[in-house]
Design an enzyme around this catalytic site. Structure first.
Site, short mmCIF file in Angstrom:
data_model
loop_
_atom_site.label_atom_id
_atom_site.label_comp_id
_atom_site.label_asym_id
_atom_site.label_seq_id
_atom_site.Cartn_x
_atom_site.Cartn_y
_atom_site.Cartn_z
N ASP A 1 -10.04 59.97 -0.65
CA ASP A 1 -9.97 60.80 -1.51
C ASP A 1 -10.73 60.47 -2.91
O ASP A 1 -10.90 59.28 -3.18
CB ASP A 1 -8.52 60.93 -2.23
CG ASP A 1 -8.14 61.97 -2.97
OD1 ASP A 1 -8.42 63.22 -2.64
OD2 ASP A 1 -7.89 61.66 -4.18
N GLU B 1 -14.67 62.31 0.08
CA GLU B 1 -14.85 63.27 -0.68
C GLU B 1 -15.63 63.12 -1.99
O GLU B 1 -15.06 62.23 -2.76
CB GLU B 1 -13.46 63.59 -0.93
CG GLU B 1 -13.31 65.01 -1.85
CD GLU B 1 -12.12 65.40 -2.61
OE1 GLU B 1 -11.69 66.22 -2.89
OE2 GLU B 1 -11.32 64.16 -2.91
N ASP C 1 -5.52 60.27 4.96
CA ASP C 1 -5.93 60.12 3.62
C ASP C 1 -5.82 58.79 2.96
O ASP C 1 -4.53 57.91 3.24
CB ASP C 1 -5.24 61.20 2.87
CG ASP C 1 -6.03 62.11 2.20
OD1 ASP C 1 -7.09 61.84 1.57
OD2 ASP C 1 -5.89 63.42 2.48
N HIS D 1 -7.90 72.02 1.57
CA HIS D 1 -6.42 72.31 0.71
C HIS D 1 -6.60 72.42 -0.82
O HIS D 1 -5.71 72.66 -1.40
CB HIS D 1 -5.32 71.05 1.04
CG HIS D 1 -6.00 69.62 0.51
ND1 HIS D 1 -7.15 68.99 1.29
CD2 HIS D 1 -5.86 69.10 -0.34
CE1 HIS D 1 -7.24 67.94 0.43
NE2 HIS D 1 -6.62 67.79 -0.68
N ASP D 2 -8.07 72.28 -1.18
CA ASP D 2 -8.31 72.48 -2.57
C ASP D 2 -8.81 73.51 -2.99
O ASP D 2 -9.16 73.66 -4.23
CB ASP D 2 -9.05 71.19 -2.84
CG ASP D 2 -8.51 69.79 -3.10
OD1 ASP D 2 -7.09 69.92 -3.50
OD2 ASP D 2 -8.92 69.01 -2.84
#
Length: 541
Positions: free
Chosen positions: A199, A265, A97, A327-328
């Site tokens: 991200d 993302e 990330d 993870h979101d």
């Protein structure tokens, strides 16, 4: 192979919850190293590491205070080097990330920037004067609630934060900021990383005029959104045209490191697929992008078909990366439960669908075990979003609970201490050890279908075209120079029967609840069939 990422399978590791090695209840790099054989044994191509750099951890590492060192919570730089070396030895790429749309307010850059309006980094963040009545300069909201502006009395200005107030946004209109971000990426590339997951990649630039966003259209009979952020069309606070030129700079850097890749993302409710296409087209921007199109509750043939068709309509040479969980968002086994009576069958169907779409694939840790969302009480929460909007929005902790490794009682070998989030009975019962011993387990299925996919290259790089079918049937062909594969899915808990002409072969062994007899294709609940077709001329009715 430089284009290994095209059609590749990426496995997301959420370090906090993967494996703890020192008993503090938080996963770490030595723990990931210990479990690398599990990842390699699945048959994936790459690992994506969620944030491991230094951070106050107010947003679980997505608030960076030092971009070029490992947070002691996760280990040392030597641990990182060991992990990269071992992963490469196992044939695994590793991406990490990069959270560069914003920093922590503890980052030295921000500490300097907030001191005055004329210091060396005064313009490294997004600062703005108040309106005459003292209110913020516009109506932009923060993703985690409240206004996206925080008052700083020292400068007598507001600063922008799209997330927490402790996550100030960098000002990418400043070329020095862009250069600094690229230097960070170069540091990790030279350290041996194989690329980055970027991200919030469409949040980098804001509207220079700071114009207020228009409202989202809302039917008057519907209630207001739980989060006010969802009541706006974010026309000016993100997804600005200047972003493209910076992504070209990122690609130019990555191209200096053969085999390095990027996946961005894209978070945007109005034009996510179009941005995915724009950001990956032309071969001079990002390699891949993903959005939240398949990370929500929608589970219809029309939804999957239209999103994929729209992407390739907007970009003939761009490349998507599809995922069903991360993870979101709540895990898809739970999100899509209304469309199934058997979670295991739903999990296998989801894997089969994801792995047969045109594009690359991202699997989230625990998918291979068929883990559902963990049901937590308020006192167990750590996620700032969940804490703020409970109980209508329970936040992201439910998909972040630790991996259950060993058989027996929780926490199932994740830690010898108290885990940072609990392992509860539904997850404990799906532990990896128990599934390793079961040839019919979800884990065994994931290994089998990943191996089967590798043996059918048309599923990695073939073209895709959809057949006209009624709900709940999703059907498409994957076509390459040497093979055509028909892929048919029953996206419901009810049996379905169709007439299939032009194909005489039986469904592949990897199919589920499927039968073909004299042109009648039967699909049971969450059934699916892969059928090799000789000439591609098939019809479903």
């Amino acid at each position: 192979m430089a284009d290994w990422w095209r059609g590749g399978v990426i496995y997301q590791v959420y370090p906090r919850s993967f494996q703890d090695s020192n008993g503090d209840g938080v996963g770490d790099l030595p723990g990931i190293l210990r479990r690398l054989d599990h990842i390699a044994g699945l048959g994936v191509d790459c690992i994506w590491l969620s944030p491991i750099t230094q951070s106050p951890q107010e947003d679980m590492g997505y608030d960076v205070s030092n971009y070029i060192d490992v947070d002691p919570l996760f280990g040392t730089m030597e641990d990182f080097d060991s992990l990269i070396e071992r992963a490469h030895a196992l044939g695994l790429k590793v991406i990490m990330d990069q959270v560069v749309s914003h920093t922590s307010d503890q980052h030295p850059w921000f500490r300097e920037s907030r001191l005055s309006r004329d210091n060396a980094r005064a313009d490294w963040y997004v600062w703005a004067d108040p309106l005459p009545d003292g209110s913020p300069p516009n109506n932009w909201p923060a993703v985690f609630g409240g206004r996206a502006w925080e008052w700083n009395p020292t400068r007598g200005q507001y600063y922008l934060h799209n997330f927490l107030a402790s996550q100030p946004d960098l000002n990418f209109h400043n070329a020095e900021v862009q250069d600094a971000v690229l230097d960070i990426m170069r540091f990790w590339l030279e350290r041996g990383i194989d690329g980055f997951r970027l991200d919030t990649v469409n949040y980098y630039f804001h509207d220079k005029k700071l114009r207020s966003n228009p409202p989202n259209k809302r039917d008057e009979h519907l209630p207001y959104a739980v989060n006010p952020y969802d009541m706006q069309e974010h026309k000016y606070s993100k997804s600005q045209p200047e972003n493209v030129a910076f992504l070209q700079r990122v690609r130019a850097l990555l191209d200096q490191f053969p085999g390095a890749t990027s996946v961005g993302e894209v978070g945007d409710s109005h034009k996510a697929v179009e941005l995915m296409a724009e950001y990956t087209s032309g071969g001079d921007k990002l390699h891949m992008c993903y959005s939240f199109e398949f990370l929500g509750p929608q589970f219809t043939a029309k939804h999957f078909r239209t999103r994929i068709e729209q992407f390739f309509k907007h970009s003939k040479d761009g490349w998507p990366c599809w995922s069903f969980s991360n993870h979101d968002v709540p895990r898809h086994i739970t999100r899509w439960a209304p469309h199934s009576v058997d979670p295991a069958a739903l999990g296998r169907q989801a894997a089969a669908l994801l792995l047969s779409l045109k594009g690359s694939v991202c699997l989230y840790q625990g998918e291979e075990l068929g883990l559902p969302e963990t049901d937590l009480i308020f006192e167990e929460l750590t996620d700032p979003r969940g804490i703020r909007f409970w109980p209508e929005d329970k936040g992201r902790d439910g998909c972040r609970t630790p991996m259950p490794w060993d058989d027996g009682e929780a926490p199932n070998g994740f830690t010898t201490g108290t885990p940072w989030l609990p392992v509860k009975p539904p997850q404990s019962a799906l532990n990896a050890a128990l599934q390793n011993a079961d040839a019919n387990s979800t884990l065994a299925f994931y290994r089998a279908i990943l191996a089967w996919r590798r043996s059918h290259p048309v599923l990695s790089d073939g073209d895709i075209d959809f057949l006209k079918t009624p709900e709940p049937i999703l059907a498409f062909r994957r076509t390459g120079p040497d093979a055509t594969m028909l892929c048919v899915f029953n996206l419901s808990a009810e049996p379905q029967q169709l007439t299939l002409t032009g194909a005489n072969a039986a469904p592949e062994a990897i199919s589920q609840h499927a039968g073909l007899d004299n042109g009648a294709l039967t699909l049971g609940p969450n059934g699916y069939a892969f059928i090799a077709v000789s000439d591609g001329k098939v019809k479903l009715g």
